[in-house]
Motif scaffolding. Structure first.
Motif, PDB file in Angstrom:
ATOM      1  N   ALA A 133       5.930  51.227 -14.186  1.00  5.92           N
ATOM      2  CA  ALA A 133       4.770  51.533 -13.348  1.00  5.92           C
ATOM      3  C   ALA A 133       3.866  50.308 -13.218  1.00  5.92           C
ATOM      4  CB  ALA A 133       3.994  52.712 -13.943  1.00  5.92           C
ATOM      5  N   PHE A 134       3.719  49.575 -14.301  1.00  4.16           N
ATOM      6  CA  PHE A 134       2.921  48.351 -14.245  1.00  4.16           C
ATOM      7  C   PHE A 134       3.575  47.329 -13.313  1.00  4.16           C
ATOM      8  CE2 PHE A 134       1.837  44.076 -15.493  1.00  4.16           C
ATOM      9  CZ  PHE A 134       0.460  44.131 -15.663  1.00  4.16           C
ATOM     10  N   ARG A 135       4.897  47.179 -13.467  1.00  6.39           N
ATOM     11  CA  ARG A 135       5.630  46.220 -12.634  1.00  6.39           C
ATOM     12  C   ARG A 135       5.499  46.573 -11.152  1.00  6.39           C
ATOM     13  NH1 ARG A 135      10.648  44.682 -10.536  1.00  6.39           N
ATOM     14  NH2 ARG A 135      11.386  42.627 -11.268  1.00  6.39           N
ATOM     15  N   ALA A 136       5.579  47.856 -10.840  1.00  6.53           N
ATOM     16  CA  ALA A 136       5.475  48.287  -9.444  1.00  6.53           C
ATOM     17  C   ALA A 136       4.084  48.004  -8.891  1.00  6.53           C
ATOM     18  CB  ALA A 136       5.788  49.778  -9.343  1.00  6.53           C
ATOM     19  N   SER A 137       3.061  48.181  -9.712  1.00  2.96           N
ATOM     20  CA  SER A 137       1.694  47.908  -9.268  1.00  2.96           C
ATOM     21  C   SER A 137       1.508  46.427  -8.976  1.00  2.96           C
ATOM     22  CB  SER A 137       0.693  48.372 -10.325  1.00  2.96           C
ATOM     23  OG  SER A 137      -0.639  48.167  -9.895  1.00  2.96           O
ATOM     24  N   VAL A 138       2.093  45.575  -9.824  1.00  4.03           N
ATOM     25  CA  VAL A 138       1.990  44.127  -9.603  1.00  4.03           C
ATOM     26  C   VAL A 138       2.730  43.730  -8.332  1.00  4.03           C
ATOM     27  CG1 VAL A 138       2.600  41.851 -10.512  1.00  4.03           C
ATOM     28  CG2 VAL A 138       1.665  43.598 -12.043  1.00  4.03           C
ATOM     29  N   LEU A 139       3.955  44.183  -8.175  1.00  2.00           N
ATOM     30  CA  LEU A 139       4.741  43.827  -6.989  1.00  2.00           C
ATOM     31  C   LEU A 139       4.104  44.351  -5.699  1.00  2.00           C
ATOM     32  CD1 LEU A 139       8.407  44.335  -8.245  1.00  2.00           C
ATOM     33  CD2 LEU A 139       7.268  42.182  -7.690  1.00  2.00           C
ATOM     34  N   GLY A 140       3.342  45.433  -5.806  1.00  2.00           N
ATOM     35  CA  GLY A 140       2.667  45.960  -4.632  1.00  2.00           C
ATOM     36  C   GLY A 140       1.623  45.018  -4.073  1.00  2.00           C
ATOM     37  N   MET A 141       1.192  44.039  -4.873  1.00  2.04           N
ATOM     38  CA  MET A 141       0.201  43.062  -4.406  1.00  2.04           C
ATOM     39  C   MET A 141       0.831  41.857  -3.718  1.00  2.04           C
ATOM     40  SD  MET A 141      -2.623  43.006  -7.496  1.00  2.04           S
ATOM     41  CE  MET A 141      -1.427  42.628  -8.772  1.00  2.04           C
ATOM     42  N   GLU A 142       2.133  41.791  -3.703  1.00  2.37           N
ATOM     43  CA  GLU A 142       2.804  40.631  -3.113  1.00  2.37           C
ATOM     44  C   GLU A 142       2.367  40.360  -1.674  1.00  2.37           C
ATOM     45  OE1 GLU A 142       7.284  38.739  -3.446  1.00  2.37           O
ATOM     46  OE2 GLU A 142       7.012  40.921  -3.480  1.00  2.37           O
ATOM     47  N   PRO A 143       2.216  41.373  -0.808  1.00  2.00           N
ATOM     48  CA  PRO A 143       1.818  41.080   0.584  1.00  2.00           C
ATOM     49  C   PRO A 143       0.412  40.497   0.722  1.00  2.00           C
ATOM     50  CG  PRO A 143       2.833  43.255   0.420  1.00  2.00           C
ATOM     51  CD  PRO A 143       2.583  42.794  -0.970  1.00  2.00           C
ATOM     52  N   ILE A 144      -0.463  40.716  -0.261  1.00  2.00           N
ATOM     53  CA  ILE A 144      -1.834  40.209  -0.126  1.00  2.00           C
ATOM     54  C   ILE A 144      -2.025  38.849  -0.784  1.00  2.00           C
ATOM     55  CG2 ILE A 144      -2.799  42.537   0.066  1.00  2.00           C
ATOM     56  CD1 ILE A 144      -3.799  42.251  -2.822  1.00  2.00           C
ATOM     57  N   CYS A 145      -0.987  38.309  -1.421  1.00  2.00           N
ATOM     58  CA  CYS A 145      -1.076  36.977  -2.026  1.00  2.00           C
ATOM     59  C   CYS A 145      -0.911  35.928  -0.933  1.00  2.00           C
ATOM     60  CB  CYS A 145      -0.009  36.802  -3.108  1.00  2.00           C
ATOM     61  SG  CYS A 145      -0.280  37.827  -4.581  1.00  2.00           S
ATOM     62  N   GLN A 146      -1.969  35.175  -0.662  1.00  2.00           N
ATOM     63  CA  GLN A 146      -1.979  34.245   0.457  1.00  2.00           C
ATOM     64  C   GLN A 146      -1.802  32.784   0.043  1.00  2.00           C
ATOM     65  OE1 GLN A 146      -2.124  35.431   3.671  1.00  2.00           O
ATOM     66  NE2 GLN A 146      -2.011  37.434   2.660  1.00  2.00           N
ATOM     67  N   THR A 147      -2.092  32.444  -1.208  1.00  2.00           N
ATOM     68  CA  THR A 147      -2.004  31.048  -1.645  1.00  2.00           C
ATOM     69  C   THR A 147      -0.866  30.887  -2.647  1.00  2.00           C
ATOM     70  OG1 THR A 147      -3.483  31.289  -3.573  1.00  2.00           O
ATOM     71  CG2 THR A 147      -4.515  30.905  -1.414  1.00  2.00           C
ATOM     72  N   LYS A 148      -0.465  29.642  -2.857  1.00  2.00           N
ATOM     73  CA  LYS A 148       0.629  29.389  -3.799  1.00  2.00           C
ATOM     74  C   LYS A 148       0.234  29.770  -5.224  1.00  2.00           C
ATOM     75  CE  LYS A 148      -0.528  24.526  -4.744  1.00  2.00           C
ATOM     76  NZ  LYS A 148      -0.027  23.134  -4.786  1.00  2.00           N
ATOM     77  N   ASN A 149      -1.051  29.605  -5.571  1.00  2.00           N
ATOM     78  CA  ASN A 149      -1.491  29.964  -6.923  1.00  2.00           C
ATOM     79  C   ASN A 149      -1.493  31.473  -7.124  1.00  2.00           C
ATOM     80  OD1 ASN A 149      -1.863  27.397  -7.995  1.00  2.00           O
ATOM     81  ND2 ASN A 149      -3.920  27.209  -7.147  1.00  2.00           N
ATOM     82  N   GLU A 150      -1.853  32.210  -6.108  1.00  2.00           N
ATOM     83  CA  GLU A 150      -1.801  33.669  -6.213  1.00  2.00           C
ATOM     84  C   GLU A 150      -0.362  34.146  -6.371  1.00  2.00           C
ATOM     85  OE1 GLU A 150      -5.792  34.307  -3.414  1.00  2.00           O
ATOM     86  OE2 GLU A 150      -3.799  34.875  -2.662  1.00  2.00           O
ATOM     87  N   THR A 151       0.550  33.564  -5.602  1.00  2.74           N
ATOM     88  CA  THR A 151       1.966  33.924  -5.729  1.00  2.74           C
ATOM     89  C   THR A 151       2.516  33.523  -7.093  1.00  2.74           C
ATOM     90  OG1 THR A 151       2.295  33.668  -3.341  1.00  2.74           O
ATOM     91  CG2 THR A 151       4.254  33.591  -4.732  1.00  2.74           C
ATOM     92  N   LYS A 152       2.137  32.348  -7.548  1.00  2.00           N
ATOM     93  CA  LYS A 152       2.572  31.859  -8.863  1.00  2.00           C
ATOM     94  C   LYS A 152       2.076  32.783  -9.973  1.00  2.00           C
ATOM     95  CE  LYS A 152       2.045  27.749 -11.816  1.00  2.00           C
ATOM     96  NZ  LYS A 152       1.390  26.404 -11.909  1.00  2.00           N
ATOM     97  N   TYR A 153       0.848  33.236  -9.853  1.00  4.12           N
ATOM     98  CA  TYR A 153       0.265  34.121 -10.866  1.00  4.12           C
ATOM     99  C   TYR A 153       0.974  35.472 -10.868  1.00  4.12           C
ATOM    100  CZ  TYR A 153      -3.511  35.618 -13.975  1.00  4.12           C
ATOM    101  OH  TYR A 153      -4.239  36.042 -15.064  1.00  4.12           O
ATOM    102  N   LEU A 154       1.253  36.006  -9.677  1.00  2.00           N
ATOM    103  CA  LEU A 154       1.960  37.278  -9.581  1.00  2.00           C
ATOM    104  C   LEU A 154       3.345  37.169 -10.206  1.00  2.00           C
ATOM    105  CD1 LEU A 154       2.004  39.833  -6.759  1.00  2.00           C
ATOM    106  CD2 LEU A 154       4.200  38.882  -7.474  1.00  2.00           C
ATOM    107  N   GLU A 155       4.039  36.092  -9.937  1.00  2.00           N
ATOM    108  CA  GLU A 155       5.375  35.900 -10.505  1.00  2.00           C
ATOM    109  C   GLU A 155       5.323  35.820 -12.030  1.00  2.00           C
ATOM    110  OE1 GLU A 155       6.670  32.414  -8.477  1.00  2.00           O
ATOM    111  OE2 GLU A 155       7.329  33.491  -6.681  1.00  2.00           O
ATOM    112  N   ALA A 156       4.278  35.192 -12.571  1.00  2.00           N
ATOM    113  CA  ALA A 156       4.133  35.094 -14.025  1.00  2.00           C
ATOM    114  C   ALA A 156       3.854  36.459 -14.640  1.00  2.00           C
ATOM    115  CB  ALA A 156       3.013  34.112 -14.370  1.00  2.00           C
ATOM    116  N   LEU A 157       3.086  37.288 -13.952  1.00  2.00           N
ATOM    117  CA  LEU A 157       2.855  38.653 -14.424  1.00  2.00           C
ATOM    118  C   LEU A 157       4.166  39.423 -14.509  1.00  2.00           C
ATOM    119  CD1 LEU A 157      -0.367  39.619 -12.397  1.00  2.00           C
ATOM    120  CD2 LEU A 157      -0.143  39.794 -14.883  1.00  2.00           C
ATOM    121  N   VAL A 158       4.987  39.339 -13.452  1.00  2.00           N
ATOM    122  CA  VAL A 158       6.263  40.055 -13.428  1.00  2.00           C
ATOM    123  C   VAL A 158       7.191  39.530 -14.524  1.00  2.00           C
ATOM    124  CG1 VAL A 158       8.335  40.521 -12.062  1.00  2.00           C
ATOM    125  CG2 VAL A 158       6.074  40.593 -10.968  1.00  2.00           C
TER     126      VAL A 158
END
Length: 400
Positions: free
Chosen positions: A258-283
Motif C-alpha cells: 500500500a505504501f509502494r502504491a501511494s508513492v508510485l501514484g505520485m509519479e505523474p506529478i514529479c516534474q523535476t529530475k530531483n523529484e523523480t530521483k527522490y521518488l525512485e529512492a523511496l520505491v
C-alpha cells in the motif's frame, strides 16, 4: 538551514522530570532565596534599564541583550576619585526553569543520533559550560521536549533559547573553528537545533534546512571523525551501529504494498529530475524491505540525506512552500521512517517519548489541509496510515 494525536503523558510521569508535587514545592521554596544577594545594577545597559530587568554588565554585549538580539549600549563612564571595586557579573542568566530543561535533556531529550549516543550527549552537556551557543541549544531542546511530551507549555522559552543559539551559530560560521573541540561544539549545537525542529509543529522546512546545515558542518568542518567525539557519525561508525540494532521483524506485506502504491501514484506529478530521483529512492527503499530489514535501512540513510546533497537552488526549489510535490514526497519519507521502524527494530528500541511521532502526524495532517484539490488524492493513504500510527508504538529509524 516544521494535534497531538495521543494524549500526552501526565507531567508527573518519569518522562517529565521535576514535575512531581515535591518538586513543585521545592521550586516554590527556592524562589524567595533566589532573590537574595542581588545588587542593583547602576551601570547596566540602556536596554535592560528600559525593560527594568537586571543587567549582568558584560561587555561589549550583556547576556540579556545577546539572547534577545537587542542593541546593547552603556552609559558613558563617570569620572571619580574613589576607586570602584569591580563586581564579577553572573556568567549567565539561568533560572530554575533552565535547570529543568537541562535535566530533561540529560535524561530523555537528547538527540537520537549518534545511535545509542547517550554518553556522547552527556559529554556535550558538560562542554556547554564553555559555550553559550551550545548551552542555548541544549536548553531549547529540553524545553521543546518537555512541551511536546508532557502536560506543560514551555514553547516561549524554547523559542527564546533557539533564537539565541541560531544567532550565535551564524556568528561562528563566519569564523570556522580551528580546534576539534570547537568543531564538536558547533556540530552538537546544530544537531540539537535539528532535533528541536522535529518537535515543533509546522516546522518541516526548518527541519530540512537544519539537516542540510548539519551535513555541511559534518563534511567540511569535521574532516576527521576519528578525532571527534562524534566518531559514530562517520559512515563506518553508522553502519556498525546499524548492524548492532537492526533485526528482522515480522513484516506486513499488505502495508508495504500500500505504501509502494501511494508513492508510485505520485509519479505523474514529479516534474523535476530531483523529484523523480527522490521518488525512485523511496520505491527502492520499500522494495528492499521485502527481503532485508538491514538493506532497507541502508537504503533509507541516503534517502533521508538526499535533499542535503542538492545544490542551493535545487534545495530551495524542493522545499519551496508552493512545491506540493516536494512536500508530498517528504511526508512519505517521514512516514516510511515509522514503517521501517516497526519492521527493523525490536520494541526495546522504542524512544522513551512519542513527541517526534506526534510532530510527524501534525505535519501530515497540516499538509492535507493546505493542498490544492488536484493534489489531495496523494495524501489519502498517508492520512489513513496516520490513523494506524496514532495507536501504535513510536519506533522509527532514529533519524534526528
Amino acid at each position: 538551514m516544521v494535534q497531538k494525536a495521543i494524549t500526552p503523558p501526565d507531567s508527573s510521569s518519569s518522562e517529565c522530570h521535576g514535575s512531581s508535587p515535591e518538586a513543585k514545592n521545592a521550586v516554590k521554596a527556592a524562589a524567595p532565596s533566589s532573590r537574595r544577594g542581588h545588587f542593583k545594577s547602576r551601570l547596566g545597559c540602556f536596554s535592560c534599564k528600559r525593560r527594568r530587568v537586571k543587567c549582568n554588565e558584560l561587555r561589549p554585549e550583556c547576556s540579556p541583550c545577546r539572547r534577545l538580539g537587542l542593541i546593547c549600549e552603556y552609559p558613558a563612564p563617570q569620572s571619580s576619585s574613589t576607586p570602584r571595586t569591580a563586581v564579577r557579573p553572573n556568567p549567565s542568566a539561568l533560572n530554575l526553569e533552565d535547570l529543568r530543561f537541562y535535566h530533561q535533556f540529560l535524561t530523555a531529550g537528547f538527540p537520537t543520533l549518534p545511535l545509542r549516543g547517550g554518553e556522547v550527549w552527556a559529554e556535550c552537556a558538560a562542554m556547554s559550560y564553555s559555550s553559550e551557543c551550545l548551552a542555548h541549544a541544549i536548553l531549547g531542546l529540553g524545553a521543546s521536549h518537555l512541551s511536546r511530551n508532557c502536560n506543560v507549555n514551555y514553547e516561549a522559552q524554547a523559542l527564546q533559547h533557539r533564537v539565541a543559539a541560531i544567532k550565535l551559530v551564524n556568528e561562528q560560521l563566519d569564523k570556522p573553528p580551528q580546534k576539534p573541540i570547537d568543531a564538536d561544539i558547533l556540530f552538537a549545537t546544530l544537531i540539537c537545533l535539528l532535533t528541536q525542529s522535529s518537535l515543533m509543529s509546522d516546522n518541516m522546512v526548518d527541519y530540512l534546512t537544519m539537516t542540510r546545515g548539519g551535513n555541511l558542518v559534518a563534511t567540511t568542518i569535521i574532516p576527521d571523525f576519528n578525532a571527534s567525539i562524534f566518531k559514530k557519525f562517520s559512515p563506518e561508525g553508522h553502519v556498525m551501529s546499524l548492524g548492532e540494532m537492526v533485526e528482522e521483524q515480522p513484516k506486513d506485506l499488505a502495508l508495504i504494498e500500500a505504501f509502494r502504491a501511494s508513492v508510485l501514484g505520485m509519479e505523474p506529478i514529479c516534474q523535476t529530475k530531483n523529484e523523480t530521483k527522490y521518488l525512485e529512492a523511496l520505491v527502492a527503499c520499500i522494495d528492499a524491505l521485502k527481503t532485508s530489514s538491514h538493506s532497507a535501512w541502508l537504503h533509507f540513510v541516503p534517502l533521508f540525506m538526499m535533499p542535503s546533497t542538492f545544490d542551493n537552488q535545487e534545495f530551495l526549489a524542493f522545499v519551496n512552500p508552493e512545491n506540493y510535490t516536494g512536500k508530498l514526497l517528504l511526508i512519505h519519507m517521514f512516514l516510511l521512517d515509522y514503517v521501517l521502524g516497526r519492521f527493523c527494530l525490536s520494541l526495546k528500541e522504542e524512544p522513551k517519548c512519542p513527541g517526534r511521532k506526534l510532530t510527524i502526524l501534525s505535519w501530515t495532517r497540516g499538509l492535507a489541509k493546505s493542498l490544492p484539490e488536484q493534489y489531495r488524492r496523494h495524501i489519502e493513504w498517508p492520512l489513513q496510515y496516520c490513523g494506524e500510527l496514532e495507536s501504535q508504538d513510536s519506533r522509527y529509524l532514529l533519524s534526528p
